[in-house]
Design a protein around this motif. Structure first.
Motif, mmCIF file in Angstrom:
data_model
loop_
_atom_site.group_PDB
_atom_site.id
_atom_site.type_symbol
_atom_site.label_atom_id
_atom_site.label_comp_id
_atom_site.label_asym_id
_atom_site.label_seq_id
_atom_site.Cartn_x
_atom_site.Cartn_y
_atom_site.Cartn_z
ATOM 1 N N LEU A 1 0.627 -1.137 0.071
ATOM 2 C CA LEU A 1 0.055 0.038 -0.049
ATOM 3 C C LEU A 1 0.737 1.330 0.073
ATOM 4 O O LEU A 1 1.770 1.486 0.921
ATOM 5 C CB LEU A 1 -0.791 0.031 1.324
ATOM 6 C CG LEU A 1 -1.985 1.184 1.506
ATOM 7 C CD1 LEU A 1 -2.935 1.060 0.322
ATOM 8 C CD2 LEU A 1 -2.582 1.117 2.879
ATOM 9 N N PRO A 2 0.645 2.351 -0.951
ATOM 10 C CA PRO A 2 1.336 3.416 -0.761
ATOM 11 C C PRO A 2 0.923 4.371 0.173
ATOM 12 O O PRO A 2 -0.606 4.517 0.271
ATOM 13 C CB PRO A 2 1.062 4.043 -2.266
ATOM 14 C CG PRO A 2 0.597 2.922 -3.003
ATOM 15 C CD PRO A 2 -0.282 1.930 -2.255
ATOM 16 N N VAL A 3 1.749 4.937 0.865
ATOM 17 C CA VAL A 3 1.388 5.680 2.048
ATOM 18 C C VAL A 3 2.137 6.955 2.243
ATOM 19 O O VAL A 3 3.668 6.947 2.017
ATOM 20 C CB VAL A 3 1.525 4.880 3.560
ATOM 21 C CG1 VAL A 3 1.550 5.785 4.612
ATOM 22 C CG2 VAL A 3 0.498 4.003 3.508
ATOM 23 N N THR A 4 1.675 8.367 2.826
ATOM 24 C CA THR A 4 2.441 9.152 3.102
ATOM 25 C C THR A 4 2.359 9.627 4.425
ATOM 26 O O THR A 4 1.113 9.746 5.055
ATOM 27 C CB THR A 4 1.913 10.293 2.245
ATOM 28 O OG1 THR A 4 2.322 10.190 0.822
ATOM 29 C CG2 THR A 4 2.778 11.582 2.710
ATOM 30 N N ILE A 5 3.448 9.660 5.169
ATOM 31 C CA ILE A 5 3.202 10.064 6.672
ATOM 32 C C ILE A 5 4.174 11.336 6.880
ATOM 33 O O ILE A 5 5.021 11.560 6.205
ATOM 34 C CB ILE A 5 3.981 8.913 7.508
ATOM 35 C CG1 ILE A 5 5.192 8.471 6.928
ATOM 36 C CG2 ILE A 5 3.184 7.645 7.598
ATOM 37 C CD1 ILE A 5 6.042 7.438 7.957
ATOM 38 N N SER A 6 3.694 12.016 7.998
ATOM 39 C CA SER A 6 4.669 13.100 8.301
ATOM 40 C C SER A 6 4.592 13.069 10.023
ATOM 41 O O SER A 6 3.975 12.582 10.701
ATOM 42 C CB SER A 6 3.642 14.440 8.089
ATOM 43 O OG SER A 6 3.443 14.571 6.881
ATOM 44 N N GLY A 7 5.789 13.681 10.409
ATOM 45 C CA GLY A 7 6.347 13.362 11.677
ATOM 46 C C GLY A 7 7.748 13.506 12.016
ATOM 47 O O GLY A 7 8.318 14.281 11.035
ATOM 48 N N ASP A 8 8.411 12.648 12.961
ATOM 49 C CA ASP A 8 9.709 13.043 13.222
ATOM 50 C C ASP A 8 10.553 11.598 13.065
ATOM 51 O O ASP A 8 10.041 10.473 13.729
ATOM 52 C CB ASP A 8 9.809 13.281 14.813
ATOM 53 C CG ASP A 8 9.276 14.667 14.928
ATOM 54 O OD1 ASP A 8 10.124 15.862 14.243
ATOM 55 O OD2 ASP A 8 8.240 14.912 15.552
ATOM 56 N N MET A 9 11.555 11.820 12.442
ATOM 57 C CA MET A 9 12.612 10.668 12.176
ATOM 58 C C MET A 9 13.298 10.638 13.630
ATOM 59 O O MET A 9 13.936 11.536 13.929
ATOM 60 C CB MET A 9 13.391 10.671 11.103
ATOM 61 C CG MET A 9 14.487 9.461 11.035
ATOM 62 S SD MET A 9 13.617 8.118 10.151
ATOM 63 C CE MET A 9 13.204 8.506 8.543
ATOM 64 N N GLU A 10 13.252 9.471 14.024
ATOM 65 C CA GLU A 10 13.972 9.371 15.618
ATOM 66 C C GLU A 10 15.568 8.945 15.494
ATOM 67 O O GLU A 10 15.753 8.239 14.458
ATOM 68 C CB GLU A 10 13.202 8.369 16.434
ATOM 69 C CG GLU A 10 11.755 8.551 16.849
ATOM 70 C CD GLU A 10 11.428 9.928 17.677
ATOM 71 O OE1 GLU A 10 12.464 10.378 18.062
ATOM 72 O OE2 GLU A 10 10.227 10.218 17.592
#
Length: 225
Positions: A62-71
């Motif tokens: 499934l193609p997905v776009t996420i936003s947040g923080d790379m830990e």
């Protein structure tokens, strides 16, 4: 005459079996091509938001776009890239508003294993995947040197404190990390080679059957004279 009929029946039966196996592989080839086309269409579809409930059966590729923080903190999975050589896939945890998942950022050469990489806020587009890379020959991870030999999603998630959900990045997350997006190149499709093999054996079988029939008839005619 009995020997001739036996050779004829035996030869035709064997030829029928070999031809049926070749035709079965042709049918399997058409089926596999359809499966690969479906996977490619799914991989290249428009990305959506990360589902709240993720299922391997329903959401693989499934193609997905996420936003947040790379830990901070990463795991290195040993891999080899054609025309480049050995290196590592960089696996890190990525936190969104309410959850943390795994991200496969892509490839770095072995000499860049310990380089610092960008972390913090970013947006990533990729595909959900559950790679099947583990068998009885896969070594255990070398925890001390941070070298893993397969993308074992549950164990990666436990090591990084994330959900057992892996997003393989299509988009760049660091100028020094080369994304290795999901594709169908690694999915085997050997049915054409198998079909050619069976049809080749059928041709040889037919030639041998014809030869033995000719010899049997020639011997019969020789005995009659």
């Amino acid at each position: 005459m009995r020997r001739f009929l036996f050779l004829l029946i035996f030869g035709l039966a064997g030829l029928g079996v070999l031809l049926s196996l070749g035709m079965w592989q042709v049918q399997r080839l058409a089926w596999k091509q359809g499966v690969l086309a479906e996977i490619e269409n799914r991989i290249s579809a428009e990305p959506v938001a990360l589902p709240q409930q993720v299922s391997e059966d329903a959401d693989k590729y499934l193609p997905v776009t996420i936003s947040g923080d790379m830990e901070p903190g990463e795991i290195h999975v040993l891999v080899s890239v054609k025309q480049v050589g050995a290196g590592y896939r960089i696996i890190q945890s990525f936190s969104t508003d309410d959850r943390t998942i795994l991200v496969d950022r892509g490839f770095v050469p072995t000499v860049a294993k310990l380089n610092e990489r960008l972390t913090g806020p970013m947006e990533i587009t990729g595909n959900l995947h559950w790679p099947d890379e583990i068998d009885s020959y896969t070594p255990e991870p070398d925890i001390d040197d941070n070298i893993w030999f397969a993308r074992d999603v549950p164990n990666l998630a436990a090591a990084l404190g994330a959900e057992p959900v892996l997003l393989i990045a299509q988009s760049e997350t660091d100028p020094n990390v080369t994304p290795l997006p999901v594709d169908t190149a690694g999915i085997p499709n050997d049915h054409l080679q198998y079909a050619i093999t069976w049809f080749g054996l059928a041709l040889v079988w037919a030639a041998m059957t014809g030869y033995f029939l000719w010899r049997s008839r020639a011997n019969s005619e020789s005995d009659a004279t």
